[in-house]
Motif scaffolding. Structure first.
Motif, PDB file in Angstrom:
ATOM      1  N   LEU A   1       0.725  -1.223   0.034  1.00 32.13           N
ATOM      2  CA  LEU A   1      -0.127   0.102   0.117  1.00 32.13           C
ATOM      3  C   LEU A   1       0.791   1.257  -0.143  1.00 32.13           C
ATOM      4  N   LEU A   2       0.656   2.110  -0.983  1.00 29.38           N
ATOM      5  CA  LEU A   2       1.518   3.291  -0.902  1.00 29.38           C
ATOM      6  C   LEU A   2       0.560   4.457  -0.041  1.00 29.38           C
ATOM      7  N   SER A   3       1.287   4.842   0.965  1.00 30.80           N
ATOM      8  CA  SER A   3       0.671   5.738   1.887  1.00 30.80           C
ATOM      9  C   SER A   3       1.760   6.746   2.757  1.00 30.80           C
ATOM     10  N   PRO A   4       1.534   7.829   3.239  1.00 35.74           N
ATOM     11  CA  PRO A   4       2.440   8.851   4.046  1.00 35.74           C
ATOM     12  C   PRO A   4       2.765   8.026   5.177  1.00 35.74           C
ATOM     13  N   GLN A   5       1.874   7.080   5.926  1.00 33.63           N
ATOM     14  CA  GLN A   5       2.081   6.150   6.969  1.00 33.63           C
ATOM     15  C   GLN A   5       3.045   5.052   6.742  1.00 33.63           C
TER      16      GLN A   5
ATOM     17  N   CYS B   1      -2.983   1.882  -4.831  1.00 33.45           N
ATOM     18  CA  CYS B   1      -3.264   3.355  -4.760  1.00 33.45           C
ATOM     19  C   CYS B   1      -4.326   3.955  -3.962  1.00 33.45           C
ATOM     20  N   GLY B   2      -3.993   4.529  -2.854  1.00 35.90           N
ATOM     21  CA  GLY B   2      -5.248   4.973  -2.252  1.00 35.90           C
ATOM     22  C   GLY B   2      -5.486   6.259  -2.798  1.00 35.90           C
ATOM     23  N   ARG B   3      -6.718   6.881  -2.518  1.00 39.58           N
ATOM     24  CA  ARG B   3      -7.196   8.240  -2.878  1.00 39.58           C
ATOM     25  C   ARG B   3      -8.026   8.773  -1.873  1.00 39.58           C
ATOM     26  N   TYR B   4      -8.610   9.996  -1.882  1.00 36.48           N
ATOM     27  CA  TYR B   4      -9.311  10.592  -0.745  1.00 36.48           C
ATOM     28  C   TYR B   4      -8.420  10.761   0.528  1.00 36.48           C
ATOM     29  N   GLU B   5      -9.225  10.552   1.610  1.00 42.37           N
ATOM     30  CA  GLU B   5      -8.518  10.378   2.993  1.00 42.37           C
ATOM     31  C   GLU B   5      -7.517   9.337   2.897  1.00 42.37           C
ATOM     32  N   GLY B   6      -7.833   8.121   2.405  1.00 41.93           N
ATOM     33  CA  GLY B   6      -7.068   7.020   2.269  1.00 41.93           C
ATOM     34  C   GLY B   6      -7.980   5.749   2.600  1.00 41.93           C
ATOM     35  N   VAL B   7      -7.478   4.659   2.646  1.00 47.71           N
ATOM     36  CA  VAL B   7      -8.112   3.289   2.509  1.00 47.71           C
ATOM     37  C   VAL B   7      -8.589   3.014   3.838  1.00 47.71           C
TER      38      VAL B   7
ATOM     39  N   ILE C   1       4.613   1.625   1.921  1.00 46.30           N
ATOM     40  CA  ILE C   1       5.683   2.466   1.639  1.00 46.30           C
ATOM     41  C   ILE C   1       5.143   3.969   1.307  1.00 46.30           C
ATOM     42  N   SER C   2       6.067   4.729   1.860  1.00 47.15           N
ATOM     43  CA  SER C   2       5.776   6.295   1.658  1.00 47.15           C
ATOM     44  C   SER C   2       6.966   6.725   0.613  1.00 47.15           C
ATOM     45  N   ILE C   3       6.685   7.484  -0.322  1.00 44.62           N
ATOM     46  CA  ILE C   3       7.813   8.248  -0.866  1.00 44.62           C
ATOM     47  C   ILE C   3       8.412   9.513  -0.383  1.00 44.62           C
ATOM     48  N   GLY C   4       7.710   9.909   0.593  1.00 50.11           N
ATOM     49  CA  GLY C   4       8.062  11.175   1.072  1.00 50.11           C
ATOM     50  C   GLY C   4       6.970  11.793   2.095  1.00 50.11           C
ATOM     51  N   ASP C   5       7.441  12.711   3.061  1.00 49.72           N
ATOM     52  CA  ASP C   5       6.504  13.316   3.944  1.00 49.72           C
ATOM     53  C   ASP C   5       5.990  14.365   3.630  1.00 49.72           C
ATOM     54  N   TYR C   6       5.113  14.222   2.564  1.00 46.72           N
ATOM     55  CA  TYR C   6       4.277  15.221   2.152  1.00 46.72           C
ATOM     56  C   TYR C   6       2.903  14.355   1.780  1.00 46.72           C
ATOM     57  N   VAL C   7       1.668  15.300   1.629  1.00 49.27           N
ATOM     58  CA  VAL C   7       0.548  14.494   1.023  1.00 49.27           C
ATOM     59  C   VAL C   7       0.176  15.077  -0.540  1.00 49.27           C
ATOM     60  N   LEU C   8      -0.091  13.607  -1.021  1.00 48.65           N
ATOM     61  CA  LEU C   8      -0.408  13.794  -2.338  1.00 48.65           C
ATOM     62  C   LEU C   8      -1.960  13.665  -2.598  1.00 48.65           C
ATOM     63  N   THR C   9      -2.477  13.646  -3.746  1.00 50.39           N
ATOM     64  CA  THR C   9      -4.163  13.427  -4.016  1.00 50.39           C
ATOM     65  C   THR C   9      -4.170  11.816  -4.046  1.00 50.39           C
ATOM     66  N   GLY C  10      -3.312  11.245  -4.390  1.00 55.76           N
ATOM     67  CA  GLY C  10      -3.434   9.904  -4.838  1.00 55.76           C
ATOM     68  C   GLY C  10      -2.275   8.958  -4.645  1.00 55.76           C
ATOM     69  N   GLY C  11      -2.275   7.701  -4.425  1.00 53.10           N
ATOM     70  CA  GLY C  11      -1.136   6.756  -4.457  1.00 53.10           C
ATOM     71  C   GLY C  11      -0.642   6.548  -5.970  1.00 53.10           C
TER      72      GLY C  11
ATOM     73  N   LEU D   1       1.021   8.387  -8.456  1.00 53.42           N
ATOM     74  CA  LEU D   1       2.360   8.866  -8.637  1.00 53.42           C
ATOM     75  C   LEU D   1       3.316   8.223  -7.976  1.00 53.42           C
ATOM     76  N   PRO D   2       3.012   7.802  -6.506  1.00 60.55           N
ATOM     77  CA  PRO D   2       4.168   7.226  -5.752  1.00 60.55           C
ATOM     78  C   PRO D   2       4.150   5.694  -6.279  1.00 60.55           C
ATOM     79  N   ALA D   3       3.135   5.239  -6.626  1.00 60.27           N
ATOM     80  CA  ALA D   3       3.390   3.831  -7.532  1.00 60.27           C
ATOM     81  C   ALA D   3       4.275   3.757  -8.657  1.00 60.27           C
TER      82      ALA D   3
HETATM   83  C1  4FV Z   1       1.633   9.168  -0.285  1.00 59.71           C
HETATM   84  C2  4FV Z   1       2.921   9.403  -0.025  1.00 59.71           C
HETATM   85  C3  4FV Z   1       0.384  10.032  -0.289  1.00 59.71           C
HETATM   86  C4  4FV Z   1      -2.315  10.329   0.983  1.00 59.71           C
HETATM   87  C5  4FV Z   1      -3.895  10.523   0.881  1.00 59.71           C
HETATM   88  C6  4FV Z   1      -3.032   9.465  -1.492  1.00 59.71           C
HETATM   89  C7  4FV Z   1      -1.901  10.179  -0.433  1.00 59.71           C
HETATM   90  C8  4FV Z   1      -4.410  10.130  -0.476  1.00 59.71           C
HETATM   91  N1  4FV Z   1       1.492   7.763  -0.957  1.00 59.71           N
HETATM   92  N2  4FV Z   1       3.858   8.553  -0.295  1.00 59.71           N
HETATM   93  N3  4FV Z   1       3.397  10.628   0.456  1.00 59.71           N
HETATM   94  N4  4FV Z   1      -0.568   9.442  -0.456  1.00 59.71           N
HETATM   95  O1  4FV Z   1       0.571  11.096  -0.004  1.00 59.71           O
HETATM   96  O2  4FV Z   1       2.751   7.389  -0.655  1.00 59.71           O
HETATM   97  O3  4FV Z   1      -5.230   8.798  -0.541  1.00 59.71           O
END
Ligand code: 4FV
Length: 248
Positions: free
Chosen positions: A85-89, A111-117, A130-140, A142-144
């Motif tokens: 799962l790609l996510s900031p966590q 790839c998550g979207r919205y507030e997450g899964v 896995i997180s690609i970095g400490d910032y919040v994107l609109t979706g997973g 680009l990280p994928a």
């Molecule tokens: C992210 C990151 C990321 C968070 C909410 C998708 C977004 C939305 N994924 N590394 N940084 N994801 O920001 O992997 O669902």
């Protein structure tokens, strides 16, 4: 290697996988990419993949059922998949993690979207996060794609022989040395003489010193991780003009 990408925006991930090095790797069968639309695994007639969060709050959350059905579909294909799962966590993505994943034979990227899964997906249905970095994107998505790019280029045959992963940044935990190409003078900016000298040993020394200097200046944190030889310490001391006491 098989790579699945689970997303509700399949067209967003398709084109980067048709271009350049990744596109050729797919053409040559070095990687087999399956883009799965999570909507296709929703069972209601509106193919709903998100809903309001329990406990209230803004935004929407991706529903557990379509995601679990899509993951099960991906896992059905041999060899067994590593579901990520790609996510900031998630744990931080790095060159070492890219090498680690490049040894897998089947990756499934969610790839998550919205507030997450829905948390149950993270806790019960994926193997890794896995997180690609400490910032919040609109979706997973680009990280994928970042993960696919960084991993695929490490697979044998993907990079042409002219390109090697041996000398690049982070290969030895150091930043890469400066690169130049023709012309040797541009708007009074001269290419360093040493690179025009043909003296390969001197060029190698200069490049190593530049990597050390650049890393020391820009990423001293990396220098601490690097296993520096005594020769490296001398090179670095030369650059920072001290007797090497302050070099790590
Ligand atoms: C992210 C990151 C990321 C968070 C909410 C998708 C977004 C939305 N994924 N590394 N940084 N994801 O920001 O992997 O669902």
């Amino acid at each position: 290697m098989i790579i699945d990408i689970l997303t509700i925006f399949p067209e967003m991930v398709a084109s980067p996988l048709e271009e350049s090095i990744l596109g050729k790797a797919v053409e040559r069968g070095l990687i087999a990419v399956r883009i799965l639309n999570i909507r296709d695994f929703a069972t209601d007639r509106h193919q709903t993949t998100d809903d309001r969060p329990y406990g209230g709050g803004s935004g929407m959350v991706m529903k557990v059922e379509p995601l679990v059905r899509a993951i099960a579909h991906a896992r059905a294909a041999d060899p067994p998949a590593r579901v990520i799962l790609l996510s900031p966590q998630g744990r931080p993505f790095s060159q070492d993690v890219a090498w680690e994943l490049s040894r897998e034979r089947h990756l499934t990227l969610v790839c998550g979207r919205y507030e997450g899964v829905d948390e149950r997906v993270r806790r019960h249905y994926v193997d890794d996060e896995i997180s690609i970095g400490d910032y919040v994107l609109t979706g997973g998505e680009l990280p994928a794609l970042v993960v696919v790019d960084a991993v695929a280029r490490l697979l044998p045959g993907v990079l042409g022989c002219s390109e090697s992963t041996a000398e690049e940044s982070f290969a030895h935990a150091l930043l890469e040395y400066p690169q130049y190409t023709r012309p040797d003078i541009f708007e009074d900016h001269q290419v360093p003489e040493i690179l025009l000298s043909g003296n390969h040993a001197a060029v190698r020394r200069w490049r190593r010193q530049q990597s050390l200097r650049r890393t020391w200046q820009r990423r001293p944190d990396l220098l601490k991780e690097a296993d520096l030889s005594d020769g490296d310490r001398e090179l670095l001391a030369e650059v920072i003009g001290d007797d090497g006491k302050s070099t790590p």
